[in-house]
Motif scaffolding. Structure first.
Motif, short mmCIF file in Angstrom:
data_model
loop_
_atom_site.label_atom_id
_atom_site.label_comp_id
_atom_site.label_asym_id
_atom_site.label_seq_id
_atom_site.Cartn_x
_atom_site.Cartn_y
_atom_site.Cartn_z
N GLN A 136 40.60 -9.39 -2.87
CA GLN A 136 39.18 -9.63 -2.60
C GLN A 136 38.71 -8.81 -1.41
O GLN A 136 37.66 -8.19 -1.44
N GLN A 182 35.93 -5.95 -1.66
CA GLN A 182 34.68 -6.10 -0.91
C GLN A 182 34.44 -4.89 -0.01
O GLN A 182 33.33 -4.39 0.10
N GLU A 188 32.87 -2.06 -1.84
CA GLU A 188 31.51 -2.23 -2.41
C GLU A 188 30.42 -1.53 -1.60
O GLU A 188 30.54 -1.39 -0.41
#
Ligand code: PRT
Ligand code: ZN
Length: 226
Positions: A219, A223, A226
């Motif tokens: 995760q 992230q 992104e």
């Protein structure tokens, strides 16, 4: 045989479109692996993890059958195998832990570029070449269009010009392969990405903790990207 040793066993594609991104993801998650081209199994140097390196098509089954604890696989291959097993009367269980940000593609219907196209009804009674008969069948059933499929596990895009099918249902990313074969994409039937899956049967406490730790790291990595 299920995995009962104390290393978390992860199935990854040995060689292909997902391998580089899978290896990179593990690296970014701090999993150090000694890769040996010849070996089926690779071990982590710093964590109790082993990697089983196989054809992507074998990964869903290895997870469904509990032979490995985790697997990374294209959703297209995962769902095709799942639908196939269900059609064969088998029960399929697994946990989808996360969709990953690589391996993106779509499964599309394509026809000769010069052929007119109006709607999916144009495929009424058509002969369609594909490596994904179950995903295609599900879609055509939803659309209420009867058709016939021919299973080809490679060179699907040459089927229309070779006169063995009216149309194809194949994976597309840039569209260059369709273009090069004189085909046009007319319907997207499925959107896919790579995903991380876990076997349904519970893992022992230590292994599950490691999975949770990996998931948190994934995760974080995703992230940050992104
Ligand atoms: O040997 P193994 O069985 O492990 O590998 P494989 O040859 O079956 O699979 P591989 O490595 O080709 O693909 C693995 C997974 O990558 C697929 O199941 C998809 O989830 C994903 N993926 C992403 C793709 C593509 N993009 C893709 N473009 N899989 C295949 N393609 C094909 C496409 O069908 C076309 O023939 O690549 C060609 C180029 O695509 P265009 O549209 O960019 O020209
Ligand atoms: Zn494959």
């Amino acid at each position: 045989m299920t995995n009962s040793n104390n290393r978390l066993r992860i199935a990854l594609q040995k060689k292909g479109r997902l391998s580089k991104d899978c290896n990179e993801l593990l690296k970014q998650c701090g999993v150090k692996i000694t890769w040996n081209e010849q070996r089926l199994i690779a071990y982590s140097e710093n964590l109790p993890i082993e990697i089983l390196r196989v054809r992507d098509d074998d990964i869903p089954g290895l997870v469904f059958d509990g032979v490995v604890d985790l697997g990374i696989i294209g959703e297209n291959v995962l769902e095709e195998e799942e639908l196939g097993r269900i059609a064969g009367g088998e029960k399929v269980e697994y946990k989808k832990l996360r969709t990953l940000d690589f391996g993106g593609c779509r499964l599309s219907l394509a026809i000769d570029r010069d052929q007119p196209y109006h709607s999916v009804q144009d495929f009424n009674n058509a002969l369609i070449a594909t490596s994904y008969p179950n995903l295609l069948k599900r879609y055509m059933k939803e659309q209420g269009v009867p058709f016939k499929s021919i299973l080809l596990n490679g060179s699907v895009e040459v089927a229309p010009s070779a006169g063995i099918a009216h149309a194809i249902c194949d994976l597309v990313s840039s569209g260059a392969t369709l273009e090069a074969n004189g085909l046009k994409e007319v319907e997207v039937i499925y959107q896919s990405k790579a995903c991380l899956i876990q076997r349904a049967e519970p893992l022992d406490g230590d292994k599950q903790q490691l999975v949770d730790k990996l998931l948190t790291r994934i995760q974080g990595v995703q992230q940050a990207a992104e």
